[in-house]
Design a protein around this motif. Structure first.
Motif, PDB file in Angstrom:
ATOM      1  N   SER A   1       0.733  -1.156  -0.011  1.00 44.98           N
ATOM      2  CA  SER A   1      -0.067   0.037   0.185  1.00 44.98           C
ATOM      3  C   SER A   1       0.863   1.171   0.103  1.00 44.98           C
ATOM      4  O   SER A   1       1.976   1.007   0.634  1.00 44.98           O
ATOM      5  N   TYR A   2       0.425   2.189  -0.757  1.00 38.37           N
ATOM      6  CA  TYR A   2       0.948   3.533  -0.511  1.00 38.37           C
ATOM      7  C   TYR A   2       0.021   4.581  -0.040  1.00 38.37           C
ATOM      8  O   TYR A   2      -1.056   4.584  -0.504  1.00 38.37           O
ATOM      9  N   LYS A   3       0.213   5.393   1.044  1.00 35.03           N
ATOM     10  CA  LYS A   3      -0.291   6.245   1.890  1.00 35.03           C
ATOM     11  C   LYS A   3      -1.719   5.455   1.842  1.00 35.03           C
ATOM     12  O   LYS A   3      -2.975   6.078   1.446  1.00 35.03           O
ATOM     13  N   GLY A   4      -1.906   4.329   2.277  1.00 36.49           N
ATOM     14  CA  GLY A   4      -3.004   3.681   2.590  1.00 36.49           C
ATOM     15  C   GLY A   4      -3.932   3.069   1.592  1.00 36.49           C
ATOM     16  O   GLY A   4      -4.988   2.475   1.931  1.00 36.49           O
ATOM     17  N   THR A   5      -3.447   3.209   0.235  1.00 32.14           N
ATOM     18  CA  THR A   5      -4.160   2.467  -0.756  1.00 32.14           C
ATOM     19  C   THR A   5      -3.588   1.514  -1.383  1.00 32.14           C
ATOM     20  O   THR A   5      -2.322   1.631  -1.579  1.00 32.14           O
ATOM     21  N   VAL A   6      -4.144   0.333  -1.548  1.00 30.77           N
ATOM     22  CA  VAL A   6      -3.475  -0.834  -2.151  1.00 30.77           C
ATOM     23  C   VAL A   6      -2.967  -0.480  -3.557  1.00 30.77           C
ATOM     24  O   VAL A   6      -3.683   0.077  -4.269  1.00 30.77           O
TER      25      VAL A   6
ATOM     26  N   ALA B   1       0.770   6.753  -8.688  1.00 34.96           N
ATOM     27  CA  ALA B   1       0.382   6.893  -7.249  1.00 34.96           C
ATOM     28  C   ALA B   1       1.138   7.672  -6.564  1.00 34.96           C
ATOM     29  O   ALA B   1       0.958   8.518  -5.515  1.00 34.96           O
TER      30      ALA B   1
END
Ligand SMILES: Nc1ncnc2c1ncn2[C@@H]1O[C@H](COP(=O)(O)OP(=O)(O)OP(=O)(O)O)[C@@H](O)[C@H]1O
Length: 299
Positions: A69-74, A85
């Motif tokens: 995940s990057y900053k909470g998003t998969v 992203a």
């Protein structure tokens, strides 16, 4: 310019990432976090799985298990979507457009941040012309930042090695990442170029970009990193401050190839050694005057 933040919000989170190639498990159940404002080093002996893990983070490989995940998003397992992203990377081997100018190389790096996309950027389509000025200004800012503005019209292939590496970093920064992954940024550099890269990495971090780097130059990685993780045979062996990692005897052992209790792969090594010992006792021994065996001594 943004100053360094001290908060510890996770930027990148890898959970239980495993990557298998057929029967070979190159990365095994790795949990890993990079927080905002951090420089994190990823080290390990040759073949430990560092590049494979990088490739799992950047969408080049789809992990066999686990998620990133990057900053909470998969993250979707597609490199251009990962870049979009907010994650940019450089490669172990330089991958510039050798016959394009320094400026053009950086402009290409901006394609994820312009509506026009890569082909329009390369072909100078009508949509590109509108965005061209802003993109060029930003690219020149980045060239100025890495100290190559005066070489904007030089062909990439004519730059000295250290400058080609810097240009790769500028191109990665052109996508305006929140996290920059550097795969062996000092490979092939002389000490002076390595020191300059060290300063550059600090300067990038000071702009609010978190950094994860793979590196074989231990002095470089321990000088730079807030935290270091050690991969051995695909597993995360130790993680901590440079002081903690440097003092860990398992890390020294892993680099010297000395087995230690509970080491990844230690069971397999023990099995092979036991089988070899059995074979030795079953085979007629060497004559009494044979030279001393060096088996088992460190090299
Ligand atoms: N595409 C692939 N197909 C099959 N095996 C692979 C592939 N990529 C890597 N491996 C294997 O996975 C293991 C880990 O390799 P990897 O390149 O990730 O290690 P590394 O730590 O980056 O090594 P180095 O420091 O030498 O670059 C090795 O045994 C390698 O041979």
């Amino acid at each position: 310019m943004t100053t360094m933040t001290t908060q510890t919000t996770p930027v990148l989170e890898a959970r239980d990432v495993t990557m298998r190639f057929g029967g070979l498990t190159a990365v095994r159940s790795v949990d890993f976090t990079v927080n905002s404002g951090e420089i994190v080093g990823l080290i390990g002996p040759n073949g430990a799985g560092k590049t494979t893990f990088f490739n799992c983070l950047t969408g080049l490989y789809v992990p066999t298990e686990g998620k990133v995940s990057y900053k909470g998003t998969v993250l979707p397992p597609k490199p251009h979507l990962v870049t979009q992203a907010g994650i940019a990377r450089t490669f172990q081997n330089i991958r510039l457009f050798a016959n394009m100018t320094v400026l053009e190389n950086v402009l290409v790096g901006r394609h994820t941040r312009t509506k026009e996309g890569l082909w329009s950027a390369l072909l100078r389509g009508p949509g590109f012309k509108k965005a061209e000025k802003a993109s060029e200004d930003r690219s020149m800012e980045l060239l100025d930042f890495i100290g190559l503005a005066h070489k904007r019209d030089h062909l990439a292939r004519n730059l000295p090695y250290g400058e080609q590496r810097k240009l790769e970093i500028a191109r990665a920064l052109a996508s305006e990442p929140g996290l920059l992954l550097l795969d062996e940024p000092t490979a092939g550099m002389n000490p002076q170029e390595t020191r300059a890269t060290e300063e550059l990495v600090f300067a990038i971090r000071d702009q609010g970009i978190a950094i994860l780097l793979i590196e074989h130059d231990m002095r470089f990685v321990f000088n730079l990193s807030d935290r270091v993780a050690v991969l051995v045979q695909g597993e995360k062996l130790v993680e901590g401050t440079p002081q903690v990692v440097q003092a860990d005897e398992r890390v020294v052992a892993a680099y010297l190839g000395t087995p230690f209790e509970g080491a990844p792969g230690a069971d397999e090594v023990a099995e092979v050694e036991a089988a070899e010992a059995d074979a030795d006792t079953a085979t007629p021994t060497a004559t009494a005057d044979s030279t001393t065996s060096t088996r088992g001594e460190s090299q």
